[in-house]
Design a protein around this motif. Structure first.
Motif, PDB file in Angstrom:
ATOM      1  N   GLN A 231       0.987  -1.200  -0.067  1.00 22.02           N
ATOM      2  CA  GLN A 231       0.150  -0.058   0.013  1.00 22.02           C
ATOM      3  C   GLN A 231       0.855   1.144   0.010  1.00 22.02           C
ATOM      4  OE1 GLN A 231      -2.595  -0.064   3.333  1.00 22.02           O
ATOM      5  NE2 GLN A 231      -3.789  -1.990   2.576  1.00 22.02           N
ATOM      6  N   ALA A 232       0.327   2.404  -0.650  1.00 24.69           N
ATOM      7  CA  ALA A 232       1.087   3.569  -0.612  1.00 24.69           C
ATOM      8  C   ALA A 232       1.269   4.096   0.724  1.00 24.69           C
ATOM      9  CB  ALA A 232       0.508   4.475  -1.673  1.00 24.69           C
ATOM     10  N   PRO A 233       2.423   4.732   1.044  1.00 22.71           N
ATOM     11  CA  PRO A 233       2.708   5.434   2.394  1.00 22.71           C
ATOM     12  C   PRO A 233       1.602   6.559   2.591  1.00 22.71           C
ATOM     13  CG  PRO A 233       4.301   5.907   0.899  1.00 22.71           C
ATOM     14  CD  PRO A 233       3.800   4.567   0.336  1.00 22.71           C
ATOM     15  N   PRO A 234       1.058   6.827   3.667  1.00 20.11           N
ATOM     16  CA  PRO A 234       0.456   7.915   3.969  1.00 20.11           C
ATOM     17  C   PRO A 234       1.210   9.352   3.697  1.00 20.11           C
ATOM     18  CG  PRO A 234       0.987   7.176   5.973  1.00 20.11           C
ATOM     19  CD  PRO A 234       1.479   6.075   4.946  1.00 20.11           C
ATOM     20  N   PHE A 235       0.291  10.219   3.094  1.00 17.42           N
ATOM     21  CA  PHE A 235       0.892  11.517   2.739  1.00 17.42           C
ATOM     22  C   PHE A 235       1.351  12.203   4.022  1.00 17.42           C
ATOM     23  CE2 PHE A 235      -1.401  10.737  -1.041  1.00 17.42           C
ATOM     24  CZ  PHE A 235      -0.524  10.990  -2.189  1.00 17.42           C
ATOM     25  N   PRO A 236       2.314  12.920   4.061  1.00 14.34           N
ATOM     26  CA  PRO A 236       2.720  13.761   5.104  1.00 14.34           C
ATOM     27  C   PRO A 236       1.856  14.915   5.384  1.00 14.34           C
ATOM     28  CG  PRO A 236       4.182  14.274   3.376  1.00 14.34           C
ATOM     29  CD  PRO A 236       3.477  13.144   3.026  1.00 14.34           C
ATOM     30  N   ARG A 237       1.454  15.169   6.613  1.00 11.22           N
ATOM     31  CA  ARG A 237       0.470  16.270   7.024  1.00 11.22           C
ATOM     32  C   ARG A 237       1.096  16.959   7.866  1.00 11.22           C
ATOM     33  NH1 ARG A 237      -5.213  13.727   8.361  1.00 11.22           N
ATOM     34  NH2 ARG A 237      -5.644  15.984   8.524  1.00 11.22           N
ATOM     35  N   SER A 238       0.743  18.416   7.833  1.00 11.67           N
ATOM     36  CA  SER A 238       1.125  19.346   8.861  1.00 11.67           C
ATOM     37  C   SER A 238      -0.017  20.212   9.187  1.00 11.67           C
ATOM     38  CB  SER A 238       2.136  20.112   8.216  1.00 11.67           C
ATOM     39  OG  SER A 238       2.566  21.120   9.427  1.00 11.67           O
ATOM     40  N   ASP A 239      -0.934  19.460  10.071  1.00  8.36           N
ATOM     41  CA  ASP A 239      -2.214  20.319  10.603  1.00  8.36           C
ATOM     42  C   ASP A 239      -1.807  21.296  11.460  1.00  8.36           C
ATOM     43  OD1 ASP A 239      -3.380  18.158   9.401  1.00  8.36           O
ATOM     44  OD2 ASP A 239      -3.743  16.885  11.090  1.00  8.36           O
ATOM     45  N   LEU A 240      -2.629  22.496  11.514  1.00  5.30           N
ATOM     46  CA  LEU A 240      -2.572  23.822  12.281  1.00  5.30           C
ATOM     47  C   LEU A 240      -3.418  23.559  13.386  1.00  5.30           C
ATOM     48  CD1 LEU A 240      -1.528  26.663  12.294  1.00  5.30           C
ATOM     49  CD2 LEU A 240      -3.564  27.321  10.944  1.00  5.30           C
ATOM     50  N   PHE A 241      -2.564  23.715  14.464  1.00  2.39           N
ATOM     51  CA  PHE A 241      -3.079  23.733  15.852  1.00  2.39           C
ATOM     52  C   PHE A 241      -2.959  25.231  16.394  1.00  2.39           C
ATOM     53  CE2 PHE A 241      -2.771  19.225  14.965  1.00  2.39           C
ATOM     54  CZ  PHE A 241      -3.898  18.666  15.379  1.00  2.39           C
ATOM     55  N   GLN A 242      -3.821  26.067  16.573  1.00  2.28           N
ATOM     56  CA  GLN A 242      -3.622  27.150  17.034  1.00  2.28           C
ATOM     57  C   GLN A 242      -3.914  27.092  18.554  1.00  2.28           C
ATOM     58  OE1 GLN A 242      -6.134  29.983  15.193  1.00  2.28           O
ATOM     59  NE2 GLN A 242      -4.850  30.317  13.255  1.00  2.28           N
ATOM     60  N   ARG A 243      -2.707  27.766  19.277  1.00  3.84           N
ATOM     61  CA  ARG A 243      -3.087  27.956  20.755  1.00  3.84           C
ATOM     62  C   ARG A 243      -4.252  28.853  21.291  1.00  3.84           C
ATOM     63  NH1 ARG A 243       3.250  27.993  23.084  1.00  3.84           N
ATOM     64  NH2 ARG A 243       3.769  26.011  22.150  1.00  3.84           N
ATOM     65  N   PRO A 244      -4.863  28.719  22.067  1.00  4.33           N
ATOM     66  CA  PRO A 244      -6.080  29.661  22.603  1.00  4.33           C
ATOM     67  C   PRO A 244      -5.300  30.706  23.058  1.00  4.33           C
ATOM     68  CG  PRO A 244      -5.554  27.826  24.209  1.00  4.33           C
ATOM     69  CD  PRO A 244      -4.865  27.465  23.138  1.00  4.33           C
ATOM     70  N   ASP A 245      -5.836  32.128  22.789  1.00  7.16           N
ATOM     71  CA  ASP A 245      -5.254  33.405  22.875  1.00  7.16           C
ATOM     72  C   ASP A 245      -6.064  34.100  23.883  1.00  7.16           C
ATOM     73  OD1 ASP A 245      -3.965  35.635  23.008  1.00  7.16           O
ATOM     74  OD2 ASP A 245      -4.397  36.529  21.136  1.00  7.16           O
ATOM     75  N   ASN A 246      -5.572  34.206  25.328  1.00 10.45           N
ATOM     76  CA  ASN A 246      -6.304  34.811  26.242  1.00 10.45           C
ATOM     77  C   ASN A 246      -6.080  36.240  26.612  1.00 10.45           C
ATOM     78  OD1 ASN A 246      -7.544  31.951  27.053  1.00 10.45           O
ATOM     79  ND2 ASN A 246      -5.642  31.519  28.052  1.00 10.45           N
ATOM     80  N   THR A 247      -5.397  36.773  25.784  1.00  9.30           N
ATOM     81  CA  THR A 247      -4.931  38.148  25.843  1.00  9.30           C
ATOM     82  C   THR A 247      -6.365  39.011  25.847  1.00  9.30           C
ATOM     83  OG1 THR A 247      -2.807  37.623  25.131  1.00  9.30           O
ATOM     84  CG2 THR A 247      -3.415  40.008  25.090  1.00  9.30           C
ATOM     85  N   GLU A 248      -6.333  39.819  26.478  1.00  9.11           N
ATOM     86  CA  GLU A 248      -7.720  40.936  26.863  1.00  9.11           C
ATOM     87  C   GLU A 248      -7.125  42.374  26.419  1.00  9.11           C
ATOM     88  OE1 GLU A 248      -9.867  40.673  30.200  1.00  9.11           O
ATOM     89  OE2 GLU A 248     -10.337  38.552  30.024  1.00  9.11           O
ATOM     90  N   TRP A 249      -7.638  42.948  25.487  1.00  7.40           N
ATOM     91  CA  TRP A 249      -7.234  44.215  25.065  1.00  7.40           C
ATOM     92  C   TRP A 249      -8.470  45.186  25.506  1.00  7.40           C
ATOM     93  CZ3 TRP A 249      -2.535  44.441  22.578  1.00  7.40           C
ATOM     94  CH2 TRP A 249      -2.128  43.583  22.228  1.00  7.40           C
ATOM     95  N   SER A 250      -7.680  46.479  25.706  1.00  7.48           N
ATOM     96  CA  SER A 250      -8.484  47.493  26.211  1.00  7.48           C
ATOM     97  C   SER A 250      -9.493  48.007  25.553  1.00  7.48           C
ATOM     98  CB  SER A 250      -7.591  48.712  26.773  1.00  7.48           C
ATOM     99  OG  SER A 250      -7.015  49.454  25.715  1.00  7.48           O
ATOM    100  N   HIS A 251      -9.424  48.161  24.031  1.00  7.48           N
ATOM    101  CA  HIS A 251     -10.373  48.668  23.273  1.00  7.48           C
ATOM    102  C   HIS A 251     -11.768  47.634  23.105  1.00  7.48           C
ATOM    103  CE1 HIS A 251     -10.181  45.525  19.964  1.00  7.48           C
ATOM    104  NE2 HIS A 251      -8.845  45.373  20.549  1.00  7.48           N
ATOM    105  N   ASN A 252     -11.688  46.442  23.499  1.00  8.43           N
ATOM    106  CA  ASN A 252     -13.007  45.632  23.561  1.00  8.43           C
ATOM    107  C   ASN A 252     -13.894  46.063  24.912  1.00  8.43           C
ATOM    108  OD1 ASN A 252     -11.934  43.882  21.713  1.00  8.43           O
ATOM    109  ND2 ASN A 252     -10.864  42.370  23.191  1.00  8.43           N
ATOM    110  N   THR A 253     -13.301  46.814  25.885  1.00  2.00           N
ATOM    111  CA  THR A 253     -14.087  47.290  27.151  1.00  2.00           C
ATOM    112  C   THR A 253     -14.313  48.791  26.928  1.00  2.00           C
ATOM    113  OG1 THR A 253     -11.991  47.745  28.265  1.00  2.00           O
ATOM    114  CG2 THR A 253     -13.046  45.569  28.512  1.00  2.00           C
TER     115      THR A 253
END
Length: 265
Positions: A231-253
């Motif tokens: 069987q053909a080997p699986p294709f290499p993958r590079s999935d994007l996993f973004q870390r959660p951004d907990n930064t709060e900016w003052s313009h939101n308030t």
């Protein structure tokens, strides 16, 4: 002309196909010298000579039947070039799947009739499970070491230079028993008895237990490839996993009026 039936023509064409298919021979190449204007027609003797040059052995009656079947008549047909060899070549080339033939036959370099287990007479003392064990052993060694079994016999099967050691037709998929054992790539892993058993299982002709006869190594190669389940080997993958951004900016308030004032000032 010679009296014949349609089934006789079909048998003759099948005989030619059985010869040309494992050798990948295109019959049209042998008609080029006798048709310089590329009209698609030739004489009956030229057709017989071209078929003979392709390596197909036909009797005089079979040649007359082909010449009569593919002969044409008309205003543009000039005698004695009355045999339409183009139609003959198209009928023969159907075995390659080019003109509505069976495409599955293009997957192997041997005709399907030679790959059937019934066409090989194995030794009487070798059980089926033992034969499957030998095939599995060969398949595992070929897969782990990256060896293609049919390439081990290329020098004896389809070398460009003529050699007296070639006892079989070019690209016929067969070698002698001594050549099969001598070029077998796993001689350290297999005993002489096991190699002899493989040679006996894939023997085409010759007395059993002797060095005479041919071994169909191409059928062994196809059986090994089926046992490998590659069987053909699986294709290499590079999935994007973004870390959660907990930064709060003052313009939101900020109040919208404060944003407008900051823009104006």
């Amino acid at each position: 002309g010679t009296a014949y039936g349609e089934d006789m023509v079909g048998d003759i064409i099948q005989q030619i196909q059985v010869h040309v298919f494992p050798r990948r021979v295109r019959l049209k190449e042998f008609f080029r010298d006798c048709d310089p204007l590329r009209s698609g027609r030739c004489t009956a003797p030229q057709m017989a000579r071209a078929v003979d040059m392709a390596g197909v052995s036909l009797t005089d009656k079979q040649t007359d039947i082909l010449a009569t079947h593919f002969s044409e008549s008309g205003v543009r047909v000039q005698r004695p070039q009355v045999v339409n060899y183009a139609k003959l070549c198209n009928a023969v080339d159907e075995v390659f799947g080019a003109s509505g033939g069976n495409p599955s036959m293009m997957m192997t370099s041997s005709p399907s009739s030679t790959l059937l287990r019934d066409s090989f007479q194995g030794p009487s003392g070798l059980p089926e499970d033992e034969l499957m064990g030998l095939l599995h052993k060969v398949a595992v060694l070929c897969k782990t070491r990256g060896i293609v079994l049919k390439y081990c016999y290329t020098d004896h099967d389809r070398a460009a230079i003529p050699s007296p050691s070639r006892m079989n037709p070019n690209s016929g998929g067969k070698v002698t028993k001594n050549q099969f054992i001598r070029n077998f790539p796993f001689q350290k892993e297999f005993s002489e008895k096991e190699m002899d058993a493989l040679a006996e299982c894939y023997r085409v002709r010759g007395p059993e237990g002797t060095a005479a006869g041919d071994v169909h190594f191409m059928a062994l190669h196809n059986d090994v490839m089926e046992a490998m389940h590659t069987q053909a080997p699986p294709f290499p993958r590079s999935d994007l996993f973004q870390r959660p951004d907990n930064t709060e900016w003052s313009h939101n308030t900020l109040h919208p009026l404060s944003k407008i004032q900051s823009k104006v000032i």
